[in-house]
Design a protein around this motif. Structure first.
Motif, PDB file in Angstrom:
ATOM      1  N   ASP A 229       8.881   8.295   4.973  1.00  0.00           N
ATOM      2  CA  ASP A 229       8.130   7.071   4.378  1.00  0.00           C
ATOM      3  C   ASP A 229       7.459   6.094   5.533  1.00  0.00           C
ATOM      4  OD1 ASP A 229       6.835   5.977   1.996  1.00  0.00           O
ATOM      5  OD2 ASP A 229       8.393   4.542   1.788  1.00  0.00           O
ATOM      6  N   HIS A 231       4.937   2.518   5.636  1.00  0.00           N
ATOM      7  CA  HIS A 231       4.324   1.450   4.692  1.00  0.00           C
ATOM      8  C   HIS A 231       3.483   0.433   5.990  1.00  0.00           C
ATOM      9  CE1 HIS A 231       5.368   1.413   0.499  1.00  0.00           C
ATOM     10  NE2 HIS A 231       6.460   2.193   1.124  1.00  0.00           N
ATOM     11  N   HIS A 263      13.311   3.926   0.599  1.00  0.00           N
ATOM     12  CA  HIS A 263      12.526   5.055  -0.234  1.00  0.00           C
ATOM     13  C   HIS A 263      12.676   6.407   0.735  1.00  0.00           C
ATOM     14  CE1 HIS A 263       9.036   1.828  -1.552  1.00  0.00           C
ATOM     15  NE2 HIS A 263      10.268   1.684  -1.927  1.00  0.00           N
TER      16      HIS A 263
HETATM   17 MG    MG Z   1       7.263   4.038  -0.162  1.00  0.00          MG
END
Ligand code: MG
Length: 382
Positions: A229, A231, A263
């Motif tokens: 993941d 961000h 996540h």
């Molecule tokens: Mg995420």
């Protein structure tokens, strides 16, 4: 040395209940004969596999691999073994293991111990020393105590030099409890090697459940999943990473709390279950997840894992960023993830690396995270 294994599967086995002889009844995705055969295959040193069957059971062997030789048994166990020995007399077999097919849980190490002991002895058999006190009894009352010193519970496979056991059987036309009895009648010394508690003989109906547990425990279903993941940084004064709030000059942009580590870990668990990813279970289009704390997602994945009969073997999360520094918070992250997952913290790893100032994480445009999780079937969460 050329090694053969003879599986004696010609008995009718009625005490164990069921419509078929016990060695052919359904057991852990196969039958006792099949599991015992597989153990000899797994050993890797058995050149010839022979199964002795009752003539009525021939249809059960249709479609078997061509390398398994089928021999019809006689009216006694001793005659059945004799038929098998005679059937391979004119081959290059020099050692033979004779095994009761009603013992489906024999292990490869047990086979190995017997084969090694045959290098120095013409006859070898596994056994367990009797540890329970032994009584004599009559009409439901104890009538005496039987000393247990020197008493053993005999098992199979029993191993022999081929010529020696063939000669012993030819000289012993009557019935015998096992091949050790035949060998001893011919004057062979039989060396005892350590047997195994799990090498049980299917005798009573309850034995099937125990054998099933043992066999299933050996073929453990382990699943591996990974997650990744990213961000981006945005305006802000803190970030959430693996469930821990860390003060920072920037925030992370995301629909939820943007906890990139959690996540990745959540996706690793979904991945191990082959059940998609966070986006599938918590669509970003759904406003109810706006600003949501990410432990909702991880808890959901862990519940799904348990609902499907798995427990967490371990998980490992790697955060990739130049800043904030992760080291001082890694212990708190580990504890928080373990709490959400309801597992021992020793099964949870959190670590970090930089990307040597390369790429988007190196330019401090955002944080990336990788995670791996293994799931093991059966049992409760640790
Ligand atoms: Mg995420």
């Amino acid at each position: 040395m050329t090694l053969a294994a003879i599986l004696v599967a010609a008995g009718r086995g009625i005490r164990a209940g069921g419509e078929k002889p016990k060695q052919w009844q359904r057991l852990a995705g196969g039958c006792a004969v099949g599991h015992a055969l597989q153990a000899f295959r797994d050993h890797g040193g058995v050149a010839r596999l022979v199964v002795v069957i009752h003539p009525d059971d021939r249809a059960k062997t249709l479609g078997w691999p061509a390398d398994v030789q089928i021999v019809e048994g006689g009216e006694t166990r001793a005659k059945s073994v004799r038929n098998a020995l005679e059937a391979i007399e004119k081959t290059d077999v020099t050692r033979v293991l004779i095994h009761d097919a009603a013992r489906p849980c024999l292990s490869v190490p047990l086979i190995g111990r017997i084969v090694r002991a045959l290098e120095d002895a013409p006859a070898v058999a596994p056994a367990l020393a009797v540890t329970d006190a032994l009584w004599r009894g009559a009409a439901g009352v104890v009538t005496g105590v039987q000393p247990r010193d020197g008493l053993f519970r005999a098992q199979t496979p029993q191993g022999f030099h081929f010529d020696a056991i063939l000669a012993a059987h030819r000289a012993h036309p009557g019935e015998a409890a096992d091949d050790v009895e035949v060998a001893r009648a011919a004057g062979l010394d039989v060396v005892i090697v350590e047997g195994e508690e799990e090498n049980l003989k299917l005798t009573w109906p309850g034995d099937f459940a125990r054998a099933e547990r043992i066999l299933k425990g050996r073929s453990m279903d382990v699943r591996l999943g990974n997650g990744f993941d990213v961000h981006a940084f945005c305006e802000g004064d803190h970030v959430w990473l693996c469930g821990v709030r860390i003060a920072h000059a920037r925030g992370l942009l995301g629909h939820s709390d943007a906890d990139v580590g959690m996540h990745a870990l959540t996706d690793a668990i979904y991945g191990a279950l082959a059940m998609g990813d966070i986006g599938r279970h918590f669509p970003p289009s759904d406003p109810q997840w706006k600003g949501a704390p990410s432990d909702i997602f991880l808890r959901h994945a862990a519940d799904l894992m348990r609902a499907h009969g798995f427990r967490l073997g371990n998980c490992d999360v790697t955060l990739i960023c130049e800043a904030p520094r992760i080291g001082p918070h890694a212990g708190a992250m580990q504890a928080r993830l373990a709490e959400i997952l309801q597992v021992d913290a020793a099964r949870v790893s959190v670590k970090a690396t930089t990307s040597e100032r390369l790429g988007f994480t190196g330019r401090e445009e955002g944080i990336a995270a990788l995670a791996t999780a293994t799931l093991i079937d059966g049992g409760e969460a640790a």
